[in-house]
Design a protein around this motif. Structure first.
Motif, PDB file in Angstrom:
ATOM      1  N   GLU A  36       0.998  -1.214   0.012  1.00  0.00           N
ATOM      2  CA  GLU A  36       0.661   0.401   0.067  1.00  0.00           C
ATOM      3  C   GLU A  36       0.659   1.605   0.324  1.00  0.00           C
ATOM      4  O   GLU A  36       1.616   0.801   0.673  1.00  0.00           O
ATOM      5  CB  GLU A  36      -0.892   0.134   1.392  1.00  0.00           C
ATOM      6  N   LEU A  37       0.276   1.960  -0.747  1.00  0.00           N
ATOM      7  CA  LEU A  37       0.506   3.393  -0.917  1.00  0.00           C
ATOM      8  C   LEU A  37      -0.086   4.700  -0.462  1.00  0.00           C
ATOM      9  O   LEU A  37      -0.962   4.786  -0.819  1.00  0.00           O
ATOM     10  CB  LEU A  37       1.820   3.714  -2.173  1.00  0.00           C
ATOM     11  N   SER A  38       0.543   5.740   0.083  1.00  0.00           N
ATOM     12  CA  SER A  38      -0.572   6.930   0.590  1.00  0.00           C
ATOM     13  C   SER A  38      -0.116   7.213  -1.074  1.00  0.00           C
ATOM     14  O   SER A  38       0.444   7.668  -2.274  1.00  0.00           O
ATOM     15  CB  SER A  38       0.660   8.047   0.911  1.00  0.00           C
ATOM     16  N   VAL A  39      -1.364   8.398  -1.130  1.00  0.00           N
ATOM     17  CA  VAL A  39      -1.305   9.339  -2.430  1.00  0.00           C
ATOM     18  C   VAL A  39      -0.401   9.435  -2.711  1.00  0.00           C
ATOM     19  O   VAL A  39       0.013   9.841  -4.182  1.00  0.00           O
ATOM     20  CB  VAL A  39      -3.134   9.756  -2.258  1.00  0.00           C
ATOM     21  N   SER A  40      -0.054  10.273  -1.612  1.00  0.00           N
ATOM     22  CA  SER A  40       1.305  11.406  -1.883  1.00  0.00           C
ATOM     23  C   SER A  40       2.235  11.161  -2.241  1.00  0.00           C
ATOM     24  O   SER A  40       3.064  11.564  -3.357  1.00  0.00           O
ATOM     25  CB  SER A  40       1.781  12.295  -0.719  1.00  0.00           C
ATOM     26  N   ARG A  41       2.452  10.038  -2.162  1.00  0.00           N
ATOM     27  CA  ARG A  41       3.739   9.112  -2.416  1.00  0.00           C
ATOM     28  C   ARG A  41       3.867   8.606  -4.235  1.00  0.00           C
ATOM     29  O   ARG A  41       4.858   8.690  -4.604  1.00  0.00           O
ATOM     30  CB  ARG A  41       4.344   7.751  -1.889  1.00  0.00           C
ATOM     31  N   LEU A  42       2.322   8.036  -3.819  1.00  0.00           N
ATOM     32  CA  LEU A  42       2.137   8.015  -5.627  1.00  0.00           C
ATOM     33  C   LEU A  42       2.181   9.144  -6.438  1.00  0.00           C
ATOM     34  O   LEU A  42       3.312   9.087  -7.756  1.00  0.00           O
ATOM     35  CB  LEU A  42       0.451   7.208  -5.786  1.00  0.00           C
ATOM     36  N   ALA A  43       1.158   9.866  -6.317  1.00  0.00           N
ATOM     37  CA  ALA A  43       1.740  11.038  -6.732  1.00  0.00           C
ATOM     38  C   ALA A  43       3.412  12.148  -6.852  1.00  0.00           C
ATOM     39  O   ALA A  43       3.842  12.395  -7.881  1.00  0.00           O
ATOM     40  CB  ALA A  43       1.213  12.354  -5.877  1.00  0.00           C
ATOM     41  N   ALA A  44       4.099  11.522  -5.903  1.00  0.00           N
ATOM     42  CA  ALA A  44       5.571  12.468  -6.361  1.00  0.00           C
ATOM     43  C   ALA A  44       6.135  11.323  -7.526  1.00  0.00           C
ATOM     44  O   ALA A  44       7.221  11.439  -7.683  1.00  0.00           O
ATOM     45  CB  ALA A  44       6.647  11.641  -5.233  1.00  0.00           C
ATOM     46  N   ALA A  45       5.593   9.678  -7.875  1.00  0.00           N
ATOM     47  CA  ALA A  45       6.907   9.032  -8.655  1.00  0.00           C
ATOM     48  C   ALA A  45       6.334   9.900 -10.221  1.00  0.00           C
ATOM     49  O   ALA A  45       6.091   9.025 -11.561  1.00  0.00           O
ATOM     50  CB  ALA A  45       6.181   7.439  -8.668  1.00  0.00           C
ATOM     51  N   TYR A  46       5.291  10.616 -10.218  1.00  0.00           N
ATOM     52  CA  TYR A  46       4.726  11.015 -11.513  1.00  0.00           C
ATOM     53  C   TYR A  46       4.795  12.547 -12.310  1.00  0.00           C
ATOM     54  O   TYR A  46       4.929  13.678 -10.812  1.00  0.00           O
ATOM     55  CB  TYR A  46       2.834  10.553 -11.887  1.00  0.00           C
ATOM     56  N   PRO A  47       5.240  12.931 -13.129  1.00  0.00           N
ATOM     57  CA  PRO A  47       5.228  14.331 -13.684  1.00  0.00           C
ATOM     58  C   PRO A  47       3.592  14.983 -13.825  1.00  0.00           C
ATOM     59  O   PRO A  47       3.732  15.650 -14.875  1.00  0.00           O
ATOM     60  CB  PRO A  47       6.110  14.148 -14.572  1.00  0.00           C
ATOM     61  N   MET A  48       3.139  14.805 -12.727  1.00  0.00           N
ATOM     62  CA  MET A  48       1.922  15.613 -12.604  1.00  0.00           C
ATOM     63  C   MET A  48       1.419  15.965 -11.535  1.00  0.00           C
ATOM     64  O   MET A  48       1.436  15.749 -10.331  1.00  0.00           O
ATOM     65  CB  MET A  48       0.192  14.729 -13.152  1.00  0.00           C
ATOM     66  N   LEU A  60      -9.256   4.023 -10.452  1.00  0.00           N
ATOM     67  CA  LEU A  60      -8.853   2.929 -10.132  1.00  0.00           C
ATOM     68  C   LEU A  60      -9.420   2.153  -9.283  1.00  0.00           C
ATOM     69  O   LEU A  60     -10.200   1.368  -9.394  1.00  0.00           O
ATOM     70  CB  LEU A  60      -7.029   2.385  -9.756  1.00  0.00           C
ATOM     71  N   GLU A  61     -10.606   2.852  -8.666  1.00  0.00           N
ATOM     72  CA  GLU A  61     -11.184   2.670  -6.943  1.00  0.00           C
ATOM     73  C   GLU A  61     -12.699   2.508  -7.308  1.00  0.00           C
ATOM     74  O   GLU A  61     -13.109   1.085  -7.169  1.00  0.00           O
ATOM     75  CB  GLU A  61     -11.508   4.225  -6.083  1.00  0.00           C
ATOM     76  N   ARG A  62     -12.933   3.540  -8.614  1.00  0.00           N
ATOM     77  CA  ARG A  62     -14.271   3.291  -9.382  1.00  0.00           C
ATOM     78  C   ARG A  62     -14.614   1.291 -10.196  1.00  0.00           C
ATOM     79  O   ARG A  62     -15.637   1.212  -9.732  1.00  0.00           O
ATOM     80  CB  ARG A  62     -15.278   4.253  -9.873  1.00  0.00           C
ATOM     81  N   ALA A  63     -12.916   1.201 -10.948  1.00  0.00           N
ATOM     82  CA  ALA A  63     -13.553  -0.119 -10.999  1.00  0.00           C
ATOM     83  C   ALA A  63     -12.950  -0.998 -10.070  1.00  0.00           C
ATOM     84  O   ALA A  63     -12.978  -2.135 -10.529  1.00  0.00           O
ATOM     85  CB  ALA A  63     -12.476   0.348 -11.766  1.00  0.00           C
ATOM     86  N   GLY A  64     -13.096  -0.202  -9.210  1.00  0.00           N
ATOM     87  CA  GLY A  64     -13.124  -1.795  -7.696  1.00  0.00           C
ATOM     88  C   GLY A  64     -11.055  -2.675  -7.665  1.00  0.00           C
ATOM     89  O   GLY A  64     -11.013  -3.591  -7.177  1.00  0.00           O
ATOM     90  N   LEU A  65     -10.407  -1.396  -8.706  1.00  0.00           N
ATOM     91  CA  LEU A  65      -9.069  -2.172  -8.529  1.00  0.00           C
ATOM     92  C   LEU A  65      -8.560  -1.656  -7.789  1.00  0.00           C
ATOM     93  O   LEU A  65      -7.582  -2.814  -6.859  1.00  0.00           O
ATOM     94  CB  LEU A  65      -8.219  -1.773 -10.195  1.00  0.00           C
ATOM     95  N   VAL A  66      -8.660  -0.643  -6.845  1.00  0.00           N
ATOM     96  CA  VAL A  66      -7.760  -0.376  -5.431  1.00  0.00           C
ATOM     97  C   VAL A  66      -8.753  -0.054  -4.976  1.00  0.00           C
ATOM     98  O   VAL A  66     -10.165   0.592  -4.963  1.00  0.00           O
ATOM     99  CB  VAL A  66      -6.727   0.685  -5.510  1.00  0.00           C
ATOM    100  N   THR A  67      -8.746   0.119  -3.266  1.00  0.00           N
ATOM    101  CA  THR A  67      -8.771   0.323  -2.078  1.00  0.00           C
ATOM    102  C   THR A  67      -8.672   1.809  -1.801  1.00  0.00           C
ATOM    103  O   THR A  67      -7.377   2.179  -1.393  1.00  0.00           O
ATOM    104  CB  THR A  67      -9.994  -0.251  -1.226  1.00  0.00           C
ATOM    105  N   LYS A  68      -9.419   2.687  -1.485  1.00  0.00           N
ATOM    106  CA  LYS A  68      -8.753   3.601  -0.532  1.00  0.00           C
ATOM    107  C   LYS A  68      -9.077   3.870   1.070  1.00  0.00           C
ATOM    108  O   LYS A  68      -9.695   3.599   1.189  1.00  0.00           O
ATOM    109  CB  LYS A  68      -8.652   5.153  -0.765  1.00  0.00           C
ATOM    110  N   GLU A  69      -7.976   3.970   1.811  1.00  0.00           N
ATOM    111  CA  GLU A  69      -7.815   4.272   3.405  1.00  0.00           C
ATOM    112  C   GLU A  69      -7.440   5.155   3.988  1.00  0.00           C
ATOM    113  O   GLU A  69      -6.502   5.255   3.468  1.00  0.00           O
ATOM    114  CB  GLU A  69      -7.747   2.336   4.095  1.00  0.00           C
ATOM    115  N   ARG A  70      -8.312   5.901   5.085  1.00  0.00           N
ATOM    116  CA  ARG A  70      -7.365   7.155   5.058  1.00  0.00           C
ATOM    117  C   ARG A  70      -6.739   6.733   6.599  1.00  0.00           C
ATOM    118  O   ARG A  70      -7.740   6.396   7.852  1.00  0.00           O
ATOM    119  CB  ARG A  70      -8.448   8.273   5.679  1.00  0.00           C
ATOM    120  N   ARG A  71      -6.200   7.556   7.053  1.00  0.00           N
ATOM    121  CA  ARG A  71      -5.576   6.691   8.230  1.00  0.00           C
ATOM    122  C   ARG A  71      -4.295   8.223   8.646  1.00  0.00           C
ATOM    123  O   ARG A  71      -3.571   8.736   7.716  1.00  0.00           O
ATOM    124  CB  ARG A  71      -4.207   5.656   7.684  1.00  0.00           C
ATOM    125  N   GLY A  72      -5.415   8.782   9.677  1.00  0.00           N
ATOM    126  CA  GLY A  72      -4.424  10.264   9.354  1.00  0.00           C
ATOM    127  C   GLY A  72      -4.610  11.125   9.007  1.00  0.00           C
ATOM    128  O   GLY A  72      -6.173  11.466   8.463  1.00  0.00           O
TER     129      GLY A  72
END
Length: 120
Positions: A36-48, A60-72
């Motif tokens: 699992e990765l944070s959205v912030s960590r994912l964002a750091a990997a892309y030029p967008m 991805l979440e709507r397609a059921g490929l990933v789930t998101k969980e808020r932690r802090g």
């Protein structure tokens, strides 16, 4: 194009393949498979922008490929291994349908080559 009479299962398959059609989303999925990765960590990997990464994760979440969980303060993204199985099942069903068509065409061609019904 949307076909009338599509049921929810068909729409779910459409969302799945729509999500997988984008190279960035496939890469995000591969990264999340490793853990699992944070959205912030994912964002750091892309030029967008961060917002663009969030939109990709939402698809991805709507397609059921990933789930998101808020932690802090972070939103953690993890893959759903069952989603890949659903994609495989959809492709297997398409393959079966096409193989059946090819078998029927082969049978018709064999009948035609073997003389088949007399049209003479």
């Amino acid at each position: 194009m949307v076909v009338d009479g599509m049921d929810e299962a068909d729409r779910a398959v459409d969302r799945l393949f729509h999500a997988l059609a984008d190279a960035t989303r496939r890469d995000m999925l591969r990264r999340c498979v490793r853990g699992e990765l944070s959205v912030s960590r994912l964002a750091a990997a892309y030029p967008m922008s961060f917002a663009a990464v969030q939109k990709h994760v939402t698809v991805l979440e709507r397609a059921g490929l990933v789930t998101k969980e808020r932690r802090g303060r972070e939103q953690l993204v993890r893959t759903d291994p069952d989603a890949v199985a659903r994609a495989r099942q959809a492709l297997d069903a398409l393959e079966s349908a096409w193989r059946a068509r090819v078998d029927r065409m082969s049978g018709l061609l064999s009948e035609e080559e073997g003389g088949g019904p007399d049209t003479g």
